[in-house]
Design an enzyme around this catalytic site. Sequence first.
Site, short mmCIF file in Angstrom:
data_model
loop_
_atom_site.label_atom_id
_atom_site.label_comp_id
_atom_site.label_asym_id
_atom_site.label_seq_id
_atom_site.Cartn_x
_atom_site.Cartn_y
_atom_site.Cartn_z
N LYS A 1 -13.27 2.93 0.67
CA LYS A 1 -12.99 2.81 2.10
C LYS A 1 -14.28 3.14 2.85
O LYS A 1 -14.82 4.23 2.69
CB LYS A 1 -11.87 3.78 2.50
CG LYS A 1 -10.52 3.35 1.90
CD LYS A 1 -9.48 4.41 2.05
CE LYS A 1 -8.98 4.55 3.47
NZ LYS A 1 -7.86 5.55 3.51
N THR B 1 -6.68 -1.27 9.94
CA THR B 1 -6.45 -0.34 11.06
C THR B 1 -6.17 -1.01 12.41
O THR B 1 -7.01 -1.74 12.92
CB THR B 1 -7.60 0.67 11.25
OG1 THR B 1 -8.07 1.11 9.99
CG2 THR B 1 -7.11 1.87 12.05
N ARG C 1 -9.23 18.78 8.82
CA ARG C 1 -8.18 18.94 9.82
C ARG C 1 -8.18 20.35 10.39
O ARG C 1 -8.54 21.30 9.70
CB ARG C 1 -6.80 18.66 9.20
CG ARG C 1 -6.63 17.22 8.78
CD ARG C 1 -5.31 16.95 8.08
NE ARG C 1 -5.27 15.58 7.61
CZ ARG C 1 -4.96 14.55 8.37
NH1 ARG C 1 -4.60 14.73 9.62
NH2 ARG C 1 -4.99 13.32 7.88
N ARG D 1 0.84 -1.20 0.00
CA ARG D 1 0.00 0.00 0.00
C ARG D 1 0.87 1.25 0.00
O ARG D 1 1.75 1.40 0.85
CB ARG D 1 -0.90 -0.02 1.23
CG ARG D 1 -1.70 1.25 1.46
CD ARG D 1 -2.67 1.05 2.61
NE ARG D 1 -3.41 2.24 2.98
CZ ARG D 1 -3.18 2.98 4.08
NH1 ARG D 1 -2.21 2.65 4.92
NH2 ARG D 1 -3.91 4.03 4.34
#
Length: 483
Positions: free
Chosen positions: A221, A282, A75, A34
């Site tokens: 995702k 994860t 963010r 990845r």
Amino acid sequence: MTFRRTKIVATLGPASSSPERLEQLILAGLDVARLNFSHGTPDEHRARARLVRELAAKHGRFVALLGDLQGPKIRIAKFADKRIELAVGDRFRFSVTHPRDAGTQEVVGIDYPDLIKDCSVGDELLLDDGRVVMRVEEKTADELHCVVLIGGPLSDHKGINRRGGGLTAPALTAKDKADIKLAAELELDYLAVSFPRDAADMQLARRLRDEAGGTAWLVAKIERAEAVADDEALDGLIRASDAVMVARGDLGVEIGDAELVGIQKKIIQHARRLNKAVITATQMMESMIHSPMPTRAEVSDVANAVLDSTDAVMLSAESAAGEYPVEAVQAMARICLGAERYPANTRSKHRMGEQFKRCDESIALAAMYTANHFPGVKAIISLTESGYTPLIMSRIRSSVPIFAYSPHRETQARVALFRGVYTVPFDPAAVPPEKLNQAAVDELLKLGAVEPGDWVILTKGDSYNTTGGTNGMKILHVGEPLV
Ligand code: G6P
Ligand code: MG
């Protein structure tokens, strides 16, 4: 010979980019590398992609490359002193007008103007994957006033989520669009789209991929609460994708950790039912960032994902920035093999009551039914253009390995993600038709996958080189002259 069925995706980063390290990862069982576009420069990704392909070829291994787009992670901006410390009960504000590089103990800037519109009084905001939690107390034209519920450190550029989801940033940013072009240039096999809300986001990514001339299969995702709100939303997103990822980091933040285990099982089940591959991701081996051994809880987590029938398990920081990347891949490989021995995992009742839609699908599933019920069958050979026939096969639980025979580089790499599927480079057009069965079985004998006396199932179509053309299945007895 035991083949590990569950595949390993490992993220490459500073800890895993030297040729020596990469070679060790490949030998330890890396199936999909990845490239995380949230970190690193295009040149770093170029160098990694090239190295992976060189080293895999050197060892006769097939490793797919997956690019992961950063997506619209919302963010906070920066603090004047990099970092603050918040305590329970503190007041804190997010401001769309405050200078971006001058956050203080009371306020920080944010680059996402819609935050104010998207949030209401009473909402809970989760910073830094939930390490700090706040509740919105008051809204003004350009600020959210919050009270801290869980305190802790907060530093530059940490991510922000809302409990329950619903922050509506569009899924593809300008950086993502540039990275889609980079993915095409690098001929990546998979491209993961972060935070897609629905099928339309995936369709846009597909269009941009096509325009860039890429052929990567698209991975959605699953990491927003909206994506798992109901079956319709989830299935819509899965159908619009070629594979999905249970992206447990952001998903867990949005839906709460208590919901996560059940949702993981559901996503895997739905993906398999809709004929798509699925990656579980994860923190699977999080403690191995600093420790050569996984915890028992991590062992259980990986094993349970295998029992849930995931195609692949994934490493993030463990392999990208950890101290023990090779050990992490080795531990995953060992745990997957152990979990695969658990008997419930080798038989399938899946789709027994369903109708099939396509001829190749019917043959693929008939092959699996035969493989699972005729004890002498030790391998399945699927001649394939795109990898589609072995993908369908691998949606059915089995302990019989599926060998994808293809002359195409893309397909040889792509199938590395599918559970129980292994690549054999093979060009059926290069073999006279009457020698094809023998030539195909000879490859398995060379690999040591079968021996005389075993049975092998082979699927193919009437003509070579047509995707979707599979219409026949043979049961071959190894050791007898095959025609
Ligand atoms: C190979 C075989 C064909 C078959 C095709 C299936 O080309 O020679 O006979 O039709 O694979 O490819 P698919 O992409 O549908 O798995
Ligand atoms: Mg994420």
